[in-house]
Design a protein around this motif. Structure first.
Motif, PDB file in Angstrom:
ATOM      1  N   MET A   1      65.572  58.652   8.327  1.00  0.00           N
ATOM      2  CA  MET A   1      66.242  57.549   9.001  1.00  0.00           C
ATOM      3  C   MET A   1      66.983  56.690   7.984  1.00  0.00           C
ATOM      4  SD  MET A   1      64.761  55.326  12.056  1.00  0.00           S
ATOM      5  CE  MET A   1      64.396  56.889  12.823  1.00  0.00           C
ATOM      6  N   ASP A   2      68.256  56.438   8.303  1.00  0.00           N
ATOM      7  CA  ASP A   2      69.086  55.753   7.316  1.00  0.00           C
ATOM      8  C   ASP A   2      70.153  54.954   8.066  1.00  0.00           C
ATOM      9  OD1 ASP A   2      70.662  54.967   5.229  1.00  0.00           O
ATOM     10  OD2 ASP A   2      71.443  56.961   4.776  1.00  0.00           O
ATOM     11  N   PHE A   3      70.209  53.667   7.805  1.00  0.00           N
ATOM     12  CA  PHE A   3      71.164  52.811   8.512  1.00  0.00           C
ATOM     13  C   PHE A   3      72.355  52.429   7.648  1.00  0.00           C
ATOM     14  CE2 PHE A   3      67.194  52.338  10.771  1.00  0.00           C
ATOM     15  CZ  PHE A   3      67.605  52.414  12.094  1.00  0.00           C
ATOM     16  N   ASN A   4      72.462  53.039   6.486  1.00  0.00           N
ATOM     17  CA  ASN A   4      73.528  52.653   5.571  1.00  0.00           C
ATOM     18  C   ASN A   4      74.769  53.505   5.757  1.00  0.00           C
ATOM     19  OD1 ASN A   4      71.964  50.652   4.130  1.00  0.00           O
ATOM     20  ND2 ASN A   4      70.766  52.402   3.395  1.00  0.00           N
ATOM     21  N   LEU A   5      75.912  52.912   5.440  1.00  0.00           N
ATOM     22  CA  LEU A   5      77.154  53.673   5.418  1.00  0.00           C
ATOM     23  C   LEU A   5      77.277  54.355   4.065  1.00  0.00           C
ATOM     24  CD1 LEU A   5      79.646  51.061   6.974  1.00  0.00           C
ATOM     25  CD2 LEU A   5      78.372  52.868   8.147  1.00  0.00           C
ATOM     26  N   THR A   6      77.935  55.514   4.050  1.00  0.00           N
ATOM     27  CA  THR A   6      78.210  56.168   2.772  1.00  0.00           C
ATOM     28  C   THR A   6      79.346  55.408   2.076  1.00  0.00           C
ATOM     29  OG1 THR A   6      79.904  57.592   3.705  1.00  0.00           O
ATOM     30  CG2 THR A   6      77.640  58.429   3.769  1.00  0.00           C
TER      31      THR A   6
ATOM     32  N   GLN B   1      82.529  55.847   3.913  1.00  0.00           N
ATOM     33  CA  GLN B   1      82.545  55.096   5.180  1.00  0.00           C
ATOM     34  C   GLN B   1      82.800  53.613   4.923  1.00  0.00           C
ATOM     35  OE1 GLN B   1      78.740  56.371   6.656  1.00  0.00           O
ATOM     36  NE2 GLN B   1      79.589  58.138   7.740  1.00  0.00           N
TER      37      GLN B   1
ATOM     38  N   VAL C   1      80.053  58.300  13.158  1.00  0.00           N
ATOM     39  CA  VAL C   1      79.974  57.021  12.434  1.00  0.00           C
ATOM     40  C   VAL C   1      81.374  56.530  12.064  1.00  0.00           C
ATOM     41  CG1 VAL C   1      79.072  55.863  10.397  1.00  0.00           C
ATOM     42  CG2 VAL C   1      77.686  57.577  11.564  1.00  0.00           C
TER      43      VAL C   1
ATOM     44  N   MET D   1      75.233  58.228  17.710  1.00  0.00           N
ATOM     45  CA  MET D   1      74.505  59.301  17.031  1.00  0.00           C
ATOM     46  C   MET D   1      73.975  60.331  18.034  1.00  0.00           C
ATOM     47  SD  MET D   1      74.980  58.295  13.988  1.00  0.00           S
ATOM     48  CE  MET D   1      74.032  59.364  12.937  1.00  0.00           C
TER      49      MET D   1
ATOM     50  N   MET E   1      74.576  57.281   7.609  1.00  0.00           N
ATOM     51  CA  MET E   1      73.750  56.784   8.707  1.00  0.00           C
ATOM     52  C   MET E   1      73.153  57.972   9.459  1.00  0.00           C
ATOM     53  SD  MET E   1      74.855  54.198  11.750  1.00  0.00           S
ATOM     54  CE  MET E   1      75.336  52.933  10.604  1.00  0.00           C
ATOM     55  N   ASP E   2      71.889  57.908   9.668  1.00  0.00           N
ATOM     56  CA  ASP E   2      71.224  58.982  10.408  1.00  0.00           C
ATOM     57  C   ASP E   2      70.012  58.384  11.104  1.00  0.00           C
ATOM     58  OD1 ASP E   2      70.099  61.213  11.438  1.00  0.00           O
ATOM     59  OD2 ASP E   2      70.035  62.346   9.564  1.00  0.00           O
ATOM     60  N   LEU E   3      70.060  58.345  12.420  1.00  0.00           N
ATOM     61  CA  LEU E   3      68.984  57.677  13.156  1.00  0.00           C
ATOM     62  C   LEU E   3      67.871  58.627  13.561  1.00  0.00           C
ATOM     63  CD1 LEU E   3      71.098  55.475  13.118  1.00  0.00           C
ATOM     64  CD2 LEU E   3      70.585  54.968  15.476  1.00  0.00           C
ATOM     65  N   ARG E   4      68.008  59.878  13.143  1.00  0.00           N
ATOM     66  CA  ARG E   4      66.935  60.816  13.496  1.00  0.00           C
ATOM     67  C   ARG E   4      65.788  60.685  12.507  1.00  0.00           C
ATOM     68  NH1 ARG E   4      70.676  65.872  13.163  1.00  0.00           N
ATOM     69  NH2 ARG E   4      71.106  64.596  11.341  1.00  0.00           N
ATOM     70  N   TYR E   5      64.595  60.942  12.997  1.00  0.00           N
ATOM     71  CA  TYR E   5      63.466  61.025  12.088  1.00  0.00           C
ATOM     72  C   TYR E   5      63.592  62.310  11.282  1.00  0.00           C
ATOM     73  CZ  TYR E   5      61.261  57.224  14.697  1.00  0.00           C
ATOM     74  OH  TYR E   5      60.992  56.019  15.263  1.00  0.00           O
TER      75      TYR E   5
ATOM     76  N   ARG F   1      65.938  48.872  11.996  1.00  0.00           N
ATOM     77  CA  ARG F   1      66.971  48.313  11.113  1.00  0.00           C
ATOM     78  C   ARG F   1      66.379  47.216  10.228  1.00  0.00           C
ATOM     79  NH1 ARG F   1      71.386  45.929  14.712  1.00  0.00           N
ATOM     80  NH2 ARG F   1      72.133  45.143  12.722  1.00  0.00           N
TER      81      ARG F   1
END
Lengths: 389, 399
Positions: free
Chosen positions: A1-6, A9, A69, A302, B1-5, B301
Motif C-alpha cells: 500500500m502506497d499513497f505517494n506519487l512517483t 507523477q 493515477v 485504482m 500509488m497503489d491501494l492494494r494490499y 492515508r
C-alpha cells in the motif's frame, strides 16, 4: 500500500498546475467561455503540446501509457480550475472506447489525431427515455448489404456539438432494456442524416441533442463485436466516472479553500466570519467531506484496474455515492458561507457550486448508484468472506 | 500509488484470521458476538493468549515486546481483531500508559511497569476528567503538592472507566496553580490500593457499571511515580489523545456490526420477504458502508503518513478519523436497533453482564439497546466531536 506519487507523477502534477495557473484563472476562463465553441481551441492545443491528450494511450498507439493515477492528477487539476475543454468526451470516453475495443486500423486512424489535438470525440449514449441506465437504448442499427444504417435520438451528448467523430450506441437486437444486442459505431459527426443542436449546460460546459436518420456507416465503423457492446460501455463509463470523481475532488478542494479564505477576510459584527464557532464547525464538516471524497476517489480510480468488471462497477458506484454526498455538502455550504456574493455570476463560488451539482448528475446520481450498490449486496463481495468492496 | 494490499499483507491477514479463529476461546467469542460485556477475567485471559503469541502490544517497539509490524500490518491486525470478533486490547494499557512510558518514562519505570502493563498484571485506568473539567480538560483542579519524596494529592476525578477493576491509575494533577492552565499540570501513576482513594460507581444509561467517580483525599504518591517532567503533563495528555484519536475510526467494528445487522435481518419478516431483502434497508446499510470505505482509505492515508509508533498521532487529520469514525459507529448501532425492533426493548441486566443464558428474551437482541445507548458516549469521550471540530478548525484550517 502506497499513497505517494512517483517522481514523474509529481512532475506531471506540477506542470499541469503551472499551465492552469498561467492560462486559466477565473478572468481568463471567462474570456475562453466567450469564444465561438464555448471553450478554447488555443487551450486545447496547449493540452496537446503538453502531452495531456495522449496520456492514457499505449506507447504503441503513440501515447504516454499513463495509468489511472495520471488521469487522476490531470482531472483533479482540471476540476480545480473549472476547465471546460472536451477532455472527458474526447480522451476518456472516445479514447477509452478506442483503447478497449478499437481495431488496429481504427486506433491507428484516430488516436494520433486525438493526441495532436486535431480530432474531437463524443459519446452519444443517453436517450429521451434512458435516464442513467446504460442498457436502455432504443436507437436502432440494421444491416444493409455490407453496411449499417442507424436511426435514433440521442440527448445530453457531452461536447457533441463540436465533436468530429461520435461513438454511437445502438441496438441491433432485443428489447429496449436488454443488455444484449447493443453495438457501438464510429460515426462522422457531419455525415448525412446527422443533425445536432448544441447547447450550453448550467455550468458553462457544452452538450448536444443529436438525431440520426438513415445514417449509413461501413462495417469498419463498428467498434468491437456487434451485439456484445454492453460490457465495453460499462467498463469505459465506469472508468470515466472514476475520473470525473477526481475532477470533483479538484472542484471541491477549490470551493473549500476559497470559502476558508473568504471566512478569514470577511467581517461582520466587527469580527471575521472565521472567528464564529458555528461557522468554523461548518467549515470543518466541509473539510471532512473533502478528505472522505479524496480518499474514495483514489480508491475509485485504482479499482478501475480490477480485472473483475463487477468489482469495478461496485467500487465506482460507491465512489460516485460518496462524491455525490460530499459535493452536495461542500457546494451548498460554500454558497451559504459566502452569503450573497456567492449567488452572483461574476464571483467564482457559484461556478464551482454549479459544476459540482452537474457532476453529481452525470452518469448516474447518488440515488441511482446507491440503489445499484445496494442491489449488488452493499459493501461485501458475495461469496468471499471479509472482502470489503 | 497503489491501494492494494501486498501479497505479504494478504498472507499476514490470513495468518491473523486463522489465529483468531483457532485461539479465541468460544465462551469469549460468544459474548462478543452477542454484545455482552466482558469480565476482567475474560480480558486478562484473552490478553494472555495474545501475549503468549507475542501479539499483545503490536504497536510497541520490539525491545519492549512489540511486533515490529509496519502501520499497515497493525491496521490489518486491529481490523481482523474487531471482525473476529475478539475483545479489543485494554486501551489504557496498550495504547496509552504503555506508549507514554516508552516515550517519556524513566528507565526504572519502563523496566518495572511495561511488562506488567502488557500482561494486564497491572490494569490501568485513566484519571483525567473532573466534574468541572470535561471538554475543557486543562481547567482541572485536582491538586498535587510535593512533600519530601512524595506528592500529596487532593481532588476528584470522574468518568473513570473500569476504575473499580483497576490496579493502577495514571492521572493529571495540578502542580503549579500559578502557571497558565496548560503549563501547571503533571502526570502521576498511583496504586489504586493507596489509602485515601475512594471509588464510587456511576451507573450509565445502559444499566451497566463501567464508569466511576474517584476521590483523592490526602493520597500520598511517591515522586518516583511522576511521568516525565513536572508541569509537562499537558504535553503528555495531548500525545495520548492523539494516539487515541487515530485508533478511534474503528472501521472494523462498524463493518462487523453492519454485517451482523444484515445477517439478523434475514430472519425478520418484511413485506412478502425478509428485511434483509428490503431495498430501503439495503440502501441504508450500503450508504454507511460507502462512508466506511472512504474512512478506511483515509485512515490508511493518515497512518501511512506518520511513523508507525504514533499511529498517525502527529497528523491533525487524525481528528477527522475520530469525528467520522464515532458517527459511523453510532449509525451502525442505530441500524441494529431497527433490526431488533420490539425484541430490543426487554432489559436483562444479568445477560448484559455476561450471564450464559438470558432470562427468557432473545439472546441476539437483548444487548442491542444497551449498546446503542452506551455508544452515545463515543462522540463525547476522548475529546467530544465539538472539540474535534475546534481542533481541525484551528490547527488545519487556521480559523
Amino acid at each position: 500500500m502506497d499513497f505517494n506519487l512517483t517522481g514523474d507523477q509529481r512532475l506531471l502534477k506540477e506542470a499541469v498546475e503551472r499551465l492552469l495557473a498561467d492560462t486559466y484563472d477565473f478572468a481568463q476562463r471567462k474570456s475562453l467561455l466567450a469564444e465561438p465553441d464555448g471553450w478554447s481551441r488555443t487551450q486545447w492545443q496547449r493540452f496537446a503540446d503538453m502531452g495531456l491528450l495522449g496520456l492514457p494511450f499505449a506507447e504503441s498507439d503513440g501515447g504516454f501509457a499513463g495509468g489511472p493515477v495520471e488521469t487522476m492528477i490531470v482531472m483533479e487539476a482540471f476540476g480545480n480550475a473549472l476547465v471546460v475543454e472536451p477532455y472527458l468526451p474526447t480522451v476518456l470516453l472516445g479514447g477509452g472506447f478506442l483503447r478497449l475495443a478499437g481495431s488496429d486500423e481504427q486506433r491507428q486512424r484516430l488516436i494520433p489525431r486525438i493526441i495532436d489535438g486535431s480530432l474531437l470525440m463524443a459519446f452519444a449514449q443517453a436517450e429521451p427515455q434512458s435516464l442513467y441506465d446504460l442498457f436502455r437504448v432504443e436507437t436502432r442499427a440494421r444491416r444493409v448489404g455490407g453496411a449499417w444504417v442507424i436511426d435514433g435520438h440521442k440527448r445530453h451528448v457531452l461536447h457533441g456539438d463540436s465533436a468530429d467523430v461520435l461513438v454511437v450506441s445502438a441496438r441491433i437486437d432485443g428489447a429496449s432494456n436488454d443488455t444484449e444486442g447493443l453495438a457501438l459505431f464510429l460515426v462522422d459527426a457531419t455525415a448525412p442524416g446527422v443533425t445536432r443542436r448544441g447547447y450550453r449546460l448550467q455550468d458553462h460546459t457544452r452538450a448536444a441533442e443529436i438525431r440520426l436518420e438513415n445514417v449509413r456507416v461501413e462495417n469498419d465503423a463498428v467498434l468491437g463485436q456487434p451485439g456484445h457492446a454492453f460490457p465495453i460501455i460499462t467498463r469505459v463509463v465506469d472508468s470515466t466516472i472514476a475520473a470525473l470523481c477526481c475532477e470533483a475532488v479538484g472542484v471541491m478542494a477549490n470551493a473549500h479553500e476559497r470559502t476558508i479564505e473568504y471566512m478569514k477576510l470577511r467581517k461582520q459584527f466587527g469580527a471575521t466570519l472565521g472567528s464564529f464557532q458555528a461557522l468554523q464547525h461548518r467549515a470543518v464538516d466541509m473539510f471532512v467531506q473533502l478528505e472522505l471524497a479524496r480518499s474514495i476517489a483514489m480508491y475509485g480510480v485504482m479499482s478501475c484496474e480490477d480485472t473483475d468488471p463487477q468489482a469495478c462497477s461496485r467500487a465506482v458506484s460507491a465512489t460516485k455515492v460518496q462524491i455525490g454526498q460530499s459535493a452536495r455538502l461542500i457546494g451548498q455550504e460554500s454558497l451559504q458561507l459566502h452569503g450573497g456574493i456567492g449567488m452572483t455570476e461574476d464571483y467564482p463560488a457559484g461556478h464551482y457550486f454549479r459544476r459540482l451539482t452537474m457532476i453529481e448528475m452525470l452518469f448516474g446520481d447518488t440515488s441511482y448508484h446507491l440503489a445499484a450498490l445496494a442491489e449488488a449486496g452493499g459493501g461485501w463481495r458475495t461469496g468471499r468472506r471479509l472482502e470489503f468492496f | 500509488m497503489d491501494l492494494r494490499y501486498s501479497e505479504e499483507d494478504i498472507r499476514f491477514r490470513e495468518d491473523v484470521r486463522t489465529f483468531f479463529r483457532t485461539a479465541l476461546p468460544d465462551d469469549i467469542r460468544r459474548k462478543v458476538v452477542c454484545g455482552q460485556r466482558l469480565s476482567r477475567e475474560d480480558v486478562v485471559r484473552w490478553t494472555g493468549i495474545l501475549h503468549a503469541k507475542g501479539w499483545a502490544t503490536p504497536g510497541w517497539p520490539v525491545e519492549w515486546g512489540g511486533t515490529g509490524w509496519d502501520s499497515v500490518k497493525q491496521y490489518i491486525f486491529k481490523e481482523e481483531l474487531l471482525m473476529a470478533p475478539a475483545p479489543e486490547a485494554l486501551v489504557f494499557n496498550t495504547s496509552m500508559i504503555g506508549p507514554l512510558l516508552i516515550a517519556f518514562g524513566s528507565d526504572e519505570q519502563k523496566s518495572h511497569f511495561l511488562p506488567k502493563i502488557a500482561t494486564l498484571e497491572y490494569w490501568f485506568c485513566q484519571g483525567f476528567s473532573e466534574p468541572e473539567s470535561g471538554s475543557d480538560l486543562a481547567s482541572l483542579r485536582t491538586r498535587a503538592v510535593q512533600d519530601g519524596d512524595e506528592y500529596v494529592v487532593n481532588g476528584q476525578k470522574i468518568w473513570t472507566t473500569m476504575g473499580h477493576r483497576a490496579d493502577w491509575c495514571f492521572l493529571l494533577v495540578r502542580t503549579d496553580p500559578d502557571a497558565k492552565k496548560q503549563r501547571g499540570i503533571s502526570m502521576l501513576m498511583v496504586d489504586m490500593k493507596t489509602s485515601g482513594i475512594t471509588v464510587k460507581p456511576i451507573i450509565t444509561i445502559d444499566g451497566y457499571h463501567d464508569l466511576n467517580e474517584t476521590f483523592f483525599d490526602n493520597v500520598r504518591i511517591p515522586a518516583a511515580n511522576l511521568i516525565g517532567e513536572e508541569n509537562k503533563g499537558w504535553d503528555y495528555a495531548k500525545y495520548l489523545l492523539g494516539h487515541e484519536r487515530s485508533a478511534q475510526s474503528r472501521v472494523g467494528l462498524s463493518k462487523m456490526r453492519l454485517q451482523r445487522a444484515r445477517q439478523l435481518a434475514q430472519d425478520i419478516a418484511c413485506g412478502t420477504g425478509c428485511l434483509a431483502d428490503d431495498p430501503q434497508f439495503r440502501e441504508r446499510i450500503a450508504l454507511i458502508e460507502v462512508e466506511l470505505k472512504a474512512l478506511e482509505i483515509l485512515t490508511l492515508r493518515v497512518i501511512a503518513d506518520g511513523p508507525a509508533s504514533t499511529g498517525g498521532a502527529s497528523d491533525p487529520k487524525a481528528s477527522i478519523l475520530k469525528l467520522k469514525g464515532v458517527a459511523l459507529q453510532q449509525a451502525a448501532t442505530q441500524v441494529l436497533m431497527e433490526v431488533a425492533g420490539y425484541d430490543a426493548m426487554e432489559y436483562d441486566g444479568e445477560f448484559l453482564k455476561g450471564a450464559a443464558e438470558p432470562a427468557g428474551g432473545e439472546d441476539w437482541a437483548l444487548t442491542i439497546a444497551p449498546n446503542f445507548y452506551f455508544a452515545r458516549h463515543v462522540s463525547i469521550a476522548a475529546g467530544s466531536s465539538e472539540v474535534q471540530r475546534n481542533i481541525i478548525a484551528h490547527s488545519v484550517l487556521g480559523l
